[in-house]
Design a protein around this motif. Structure first.
Motif, PDB file in Angstrom:
ATOM      1  N   LEU A 101       0.823  -1.202   0.000  1.00  0.00           N
ATOM      2  CA  LEU A 101       0.000   0.000   0.000  1.00  0.00           C
ATOM      3  C   LEU A 101       0.860   1.257   0.000  1.00  0.00           C
ATOM      4  O   LEU A 101       0.568   2.248  -0.692  1.00  0.00           O
ATOM      5  N   VAL A 102       1.932   1.229   0.772  1.00  0.00           N
ATOM      6  CA  VAL A 102       2.840   2.381   0.813  1.00  0.00           C
ATOM      7  C   VAL A 102       3.498   2.574  -0.550  1.00  0.00           C
ATOM      8  O   VAL A 102       3.606   3.700  -1.055  1.00  0.00           O
ATOM      9  N   LEU A 117       2.905  -3.195  15.476  1.00  0.00           N
ATOM     10  CA  LEU A 117       4.326  -3.512  15.338  1.00  0.00           C
ATOM     11  C   LEU A 117       4.653  -4.014  13.935  1.00  0.00           C
ATOM     12  O   LEU A 117       5.703  -3.680  13.371  1.00  0.00           O
ATOM     13  N   ALA A 118       3.750  -4.830  13.369  1.00  0.00           N
ATOM     14  CA  ALA A 118       3.984  -5.338  12.015  1.00  0.00           C
ATOM     15  C   ALA A 118       3.985  -4.209  10.988  1.00  0.00           C
ATOM     16  O   ALA A 118       4.678  -4.287   9.964  1.00  0.00           O
ATOM     17  N   ALA A 119       3.215  -3.161  11.256  1.00  0.00           N
ATOM     18  CA  ALA A 119       3.133  -2.038  10.310  1.00  0.00           C
ATOM     19  C   ALA A 119       4.230  -1.006  10.528  1.00  0.00           C
ATOM     20  O   ALA A 119       4.322  -0.046   9.745  1.00  0.00           O
ATOM     21  N   TYR A 120       5.060  -1.199  11.552  1.00  0.00           N
ATOM     22  CA  TYR A 120       6.046  -0.162  11.884  1.00  0.00           C
ATOM     23  C   TYR A 120       7.049   0.046  10.746  1.00  0.00           C
ATOM     24  O   TYR A 120       7.336   1.185  10.358  1.00  0.00           O
ATOM     25  N   LEU A 121       7.606  -1.051  10.217  1.00  0.00           N
ATOM     26  CA  LEU A 121       8.615  -0.903   9.154  1.00  0.00           C
ATOM     27  C   LEU A 121       8.028  -0.252   7.899  1.00  0.00           C
ATOM     28  O   LEU A 121       8.640   0.673   7.344  1.00  0.00           O
ATOM     29  N   PRO A 122       6.848  -0.690   7.399  1.00  0.00           N
ATOM     30  CA  PRO A 122       6.251   0.026   6.259  1.00  0.00           C
ATOM     31  C   PRO A 122       5.974   1.498   6.582  1.00  0.00           C
ATOM     32  O   PRO A 122       6.152   2.366   5.716  1.00  0.00           O
ATOM     33  N   ALA A 123       5.542   1.785   7.825  1.00  0.00           N
ATOM     34  CA  ALA A 123       5.278   3.183   8.200  1.00  0.00           C
ATOM     35  C   ALA A 123       6.567   3.990   8.182  1.00  0.00           C
ATOM     36  O   ALA A 123       6.595   5.145   7.733  1.00  0.00           O
ATOM     37  N   ARG A 124       7.625   3.374   8.673  1.00  0.00           N
ATOM     38  CA  ARG A 124       8.928   4.063   8.684  1.00  0.00           C
ATOM     39  C   ARG A 124       9.403   4.330   7.249  1.00  0.00           C
ATOM     40  O   ARG A 124       9.957   5.386   6.938  1.00  0.00           O
ATOM     41  N   ARG A 125       9.142   3.341   6.381  1.00  0.00           N
ATOM     42  CA  ARG A 125       9.523   3.502   4.977  1.00  0.00           C
ATOM     43  C   ARG A 125       8.694   4.621   4.333  1.00  0.00           C
ATOM     44  O   ARG A 125       9.197   5.383   3.505  1.00  0.00           O
ATOM     45  N   GLN A 155       4.287  12.893  10.632  1.00  0.00           N
ATOM     46  CA  GLN A 155       2.855  12.843  10.338  1.00  0.00           C
ATOM     47  C   GLN A 155       2.531  11.699   9.376  1.00  0.00           C
ATOM     48  O   GLN A 155       1.535  10.990   9.547  1.00  0.00           O
ATOM     49  N   VAL A 156       3.379  11.511   8.349  1.00  0.00           N
ATOM     50  CA  VAL A 156       3.166  10.412   7.404  1.00  0.00           C
ATOM     51  C   VAL A 156       3.306   9.068   8.110  1.00  0.00           C
ATOM     52  O   VAL A 156       2.484   8.159   7.951  1.00  0.00           O
ATOM     53  N   ASN A 157       4.359   8.984   8.915  1.00  0.00           N
ATOM     54  CA  ASN A 157       4.595   7.753   9.688  1.00  0.00           C
ATOM     55  C   ASN A 157       3.400   7.450  10.589  1.00  0.00           C
ATOM     56  O   ASN A 157       2.881   6.329  10.638  1.00  0.00           O
TER      57      ASN A 157
END
Length: 859
Positions: A293-294, A380-388, A313-315
């Protein structure tokens, strides 16, 4: 507030894409909550039962277990003289007291000799009808038993076996067979977890269950008004002395609860373990969903950054979407968990364990645990995609959707993955060469964890090579469509690796357990062929001892060359090094047992151990206590006198059958234990004369027709029974692992669905230049099959490595045959291809229905 609005808008804009991830969260949370509700309900059911059946104070014989089960090796319950009842009634604070007799070592049969015992493994209890039993049972038909010709049965058992008043049934115990007709049917006032209960009058119970009049197994005491159970216990104990066991209602209930609780805890934590595996697989699905999605929203995120949105804000926006997903999935999961618990209760009822939904217990901690677990894991599973997503620059608004791969990150990932995989391989190697099982188990656990994480991390690196090989073998025959499917699977190795890893975890466990189970069966079968020299083994599957009458019936069978009796008992050993070992097991058998079981000796001859006043010990015991041939051990037999036995043989400690056993002869046992206190046989072995095996097998079964509690097995039957038992356990585990595999399949569906959306313009262009809908659907199905087979190859290879290592540890216990169940492995691999086909049905169908012009115009 702006971040929340943006997150809400994106969440509902992509609700279809989020649905499968939400289902993964839902399933995982539901399994956790369902397990907790189910085990809590079982605890509630048993607590109510134990509370209702326990008298204020219970007095029992010193040899009785805390739960009141039969412990005597003569097959009879421990008893106390009826005079104890008179002494109890004299104690201060006693309102009333009554003696009772019961046993759980009984087999009850109908007129056709068919067993009336529960198939669930719950006990069969036969006892005397009294006032304490009347507290929990209500007579619904007929009347309570009076005289030796009457018996009462519980309503559940009567319904299950279609019993009615006047039907004749038999109670078979160590005393003999007692026949009576049903005089009444009684219903439980509390939930019956599945036991079969039969009632005789007390005088008949004494004779039929114990073989003695004027004895009781228990005395049930009711406290007078104002007397606490603790005070009553002290008063009763003071009156009867220290020769009996005295327990309050709470102590009796706690002992029963502890006995049942240990089983429930094993069930609970095993099921939670499988729920954890499902959560782990769900993590890959969630990571994949948000990563795609990202990537698809790269231009959108770039525009947000260009108009002033900060990285935080995006994260935060992506994490809020994950939070919403976790909340929705967890709420639905908690509700589904209650449904799973009810389903499990219905399933248990089908197997004979009755659990009422009236006792359904949903503790406040259950939904809290489910919600917290589901939300935390999702975020937690979404943390890496959010960081990206937070790293997307404003310039991305000017580029096509899709973020370029981070080459440096790929190299770091590959190095870390290789290090973890090598570390896991080293752990598995150290486990395989370990000298002690405890040390090897530690290395095995470390090796499994590191190799699993390593394969997950290195998955994208492996995807390139493995998918190319699979493509060359499977896809090239389909021409351009096959090559496009291969390239699509290779387009994003990270996505392919993560999707395959989800399937890999479940299949690795399936392969590992298959190898271990198959190796156990093969090892035990080889050991039986090598060690067992008898034709037939006669025993009770419920652990009941073989009565003297049954032994005589066996010995009367024509065509038998020899019959060997085998008795197990306890004794206190005093070894040459001066140590005293209480309640040590010793086996007494006929001398022919040395022929029936070919036990390897490291010193002396086993046949000499069956001489009078002689015995054998195993090698490890001899080393620990400085015992050699000719050493003497003081053996104080249970219920008998003390003997000085000479060690005539030292056996190997490496065998599987009778591992660690110490032998003496039945003649020696009879010399020191009175005839009335001799233990009954645990097993009986029989061997036919040459050429008469089939006739003897039939004759043995016929001779034991009146003893349905015993089963006659030849070596083929015994091997099949072992195989069936391990197979049933593995099928149960496979069923629980199916949850993780279902979540993995959802991951493949989600990956393909999002991949189709991502390639909308590309699909439109391919359709415009001549690709048919049928070819398009085939391409997507092939891509799905390759991803599924990639995960299957990794999982099966990893699992077989784990299983082979685990078998090396089993070899330390004598199970030294490694057997790879190739039919199962190949079947799972082929099944994975069908999983891939199934997972691609909906994405392929949606891709085939796309409007060509709209697809080309998609931005």
């Amino acid at each position: 507030m702006t971040v929340l609005k943006t997150s809400m808008r994106n969440f509902f804009a992509h609700k279809g894409r989020m649905a499968l991830s939400a289902v993964a969260v839902l399933l995982s949370v539901a399994f956790v909550c369902g397990t907790l509700v189910f085990t809590d309900t079982m605890n509630t059911t048993f607590d109510k039962l134990f509370a209702a059946t326990s008298s204020d104070v219970t007095v029992s014989a010193k040899g009785a277990s805390d739960t009141g089960e039969t412990t005597a090796d003569n097959g009879k319950p421990p008893v106390m003289p009826a005079s104890v009842l008179d002494e109890v009634r004299k104690a201060p604070g006693v309102k009333s007291a009554e003696g009772s007799v019961f046993t759980s070592a009984a087999t009850v049969v109908d007129a056709d000799k068919d067993s009336l015992s529960p198939s669930s493994g719950a006990p069969t209890i036969v006892g005397g009808w009294n006032a304490n039993e009347a507290r929990t049972m209500k007579i619904t038909e007929g009347a309570a038993p009076k005289g030796s010709g009457q018996i009462m049965v519980d309503e559940d058992t009567a319904d299950k076996h279609h019993l009615k008043l006047g039907d004749e049934i038999g109670v078979i115990t160590a005393v003999g067979t007692h026949t009576a007709k049903i005089s009444g049917i009684a219903a439980f006032q509390v939930t019956n977890p599945g036991a079969a209960i039969f009632y005789l009058d007390t005088a008949t119970a004494q004779k039929a269950l114990v073989g003695e009049a004027n004895v009781f197994t228990n005395v049930n005491v009711t406290a007078a008004a104002g007397i606490s159970d603790e005070q009553l216990k002290k008063n009763v104990a003071a009156g009867i002395g220290a020769d009996y066991k005295v327990q309050t209602a709470k102590e009796t209930a706690d002992a029963n609860r502890k006995d049942v609780g240990s089983f429930l805890d094993v069930m609970k934590y095993a099921m939670l373990g499988f729920a954890g595996i499902a959560f782990l697989v769900g993590i890959f699905l969630i990571i994949n969903t948000f990563s795609m999605l990202v990537a698809q929203r790269t231009r959108e995120i770039g525009l947000m950054r260009a108009i002033g949105s900060s990285r935080k804000q995006v994260n935060r926006s992506v994490l809020v979407e994950a939070l919403l997903l976790g909340v929705v999935g967890s709420v639905l999961g908690v509700g589904a968990g209650v449904g799973i618990a009810v389903g499990l209760m219905k399933l248990m009822s089908m197997t004979g364990m009755n659990l009422s939904t009236d006792d359904l217990t949903v503790a406040w901690t259950t939904p809290v645990v489910g919600m917290v677990l589901g939300i935390v894991v999702t975020v937690l599973a979404a943390y890496l995609p959010a960081r990206r997503a937070g790293k997307v620059s404003p310039m991305a608004a000017l580029r096509d959707a899709g973020a370029p791969a981070d080459a440096k990150a790929g190299v770091v990932r590959a190095v870390i993955g290789l290090l973890l995989t090598v570390g896991g391989g080293a752990g598995l190697y150290l486990a395989s060469v370990a000298d002690k099982a405890a040390e090897g188990s530690m290395w095995l656990g470390l090796g499994v964890v590191l190799s699993l994480i390593g394969f997950v991390v290195i998955g994208p690196l492996l995807a390139g090579g493995v998918v190319r090989v699979l493509g060359a073998v499977l896809l090239r025959a389909f021409g351009p469509v096959g090559r496009m499917a291969e390239r699509n699977a290779l387009r994003n190795p990270r996505r392919t690796g993560a999707t395959g890893a989800a399937l890999m975890i479940g299949l690795a466990l399936v392969a590992c357990l298959s190898v271990v189970g198959s190796s156990m069966v093969a090892s035990a079968t080889e050991e039986l062929d090598k060690s067992v020299g008898t034709d037939f083994i006669i025993q009770s599957d419920k652990g009941e001892r073989v009565t003297a009458d049954a032994v005589q019936a066996i010995k009367s069978v024509p065509g038998l060359e020899r019959v060997t009796e085998y008795k197990g008992t306890q004794a206190d050993f005093t070894t040459p090094d001066g140590k005293t070992l209480d309640d040590t097991s010793i086996t007494a058998a006929d001398p022919t047992y040395a022929t029936d079981l070919r036990v390897e000796t490291v010193a002396g001859k086993l046949a000499d151990a069956y001489r009078l006043d002689s015995m054998s010990v195993h090698e490890k015991f001899a080393e620990d206590h400085k015992i050699k041939l000719g050493s003497q051990i003081s053996v104080a037999f249970k219920n008998g006198s003390t003997a000085r036995l000479t060690v005539r043989a030292i056996t190997s400690s490496d065998g599987v059958i009778d591992q660690g056993a110490m032998y003496t002869s039945i003649a020696t046992l009879k010399k020191y234990v009175p005839a009335g206190k001799l233990p009954l046989d645990q097993l009986v072995f029989a061997s036919a004369k040459d050429g008469q095996q089939d006739a003897a097998y039939t004759a043995l079964k016929s001779a034991l027709h009146d003893y349905p509690q015993y089963v006659v097995r030849d070596q083929t039957d015994y091997k099949q029974e072992l195989k069936d038992q391990i197979g049933q356990l593995l099928n149960l585990i496979y069923g629980l692992l199916a949850l993780a595999i279902i979540v993995a399949v959802l991951g493949v569906v989600n990956t393909l669905a999002l991949s189709v959306v991502e390639r909308t313009r590309e699909i439109g262009l391919m359709r415009a230049i001549g690709l048919s809908r049928r070819q398009l659907r085939r391409m997507i199905r092939m891509e799905s099959v390759v991803i599924a087979l990639f995960g299957a190859l990794l999982g099966l290879g990893l699992g077989m490595g784990w299983g082979a290592t685990a078998q090396q540890l089993l070899a330390l216990q004598g199970l030294d045959v490694l057997d790879i169940p190739w039919p199962t492995i190949i079947g799972v691999f082929i099944g994975s291809a069908f999983v891939g086909l199934f997972a691609a049905l909906i994405p392929a169908f949606r891709a085939g229905r796309m409007n060509v012009l709209n697809a080309i115009a998609t931005d």
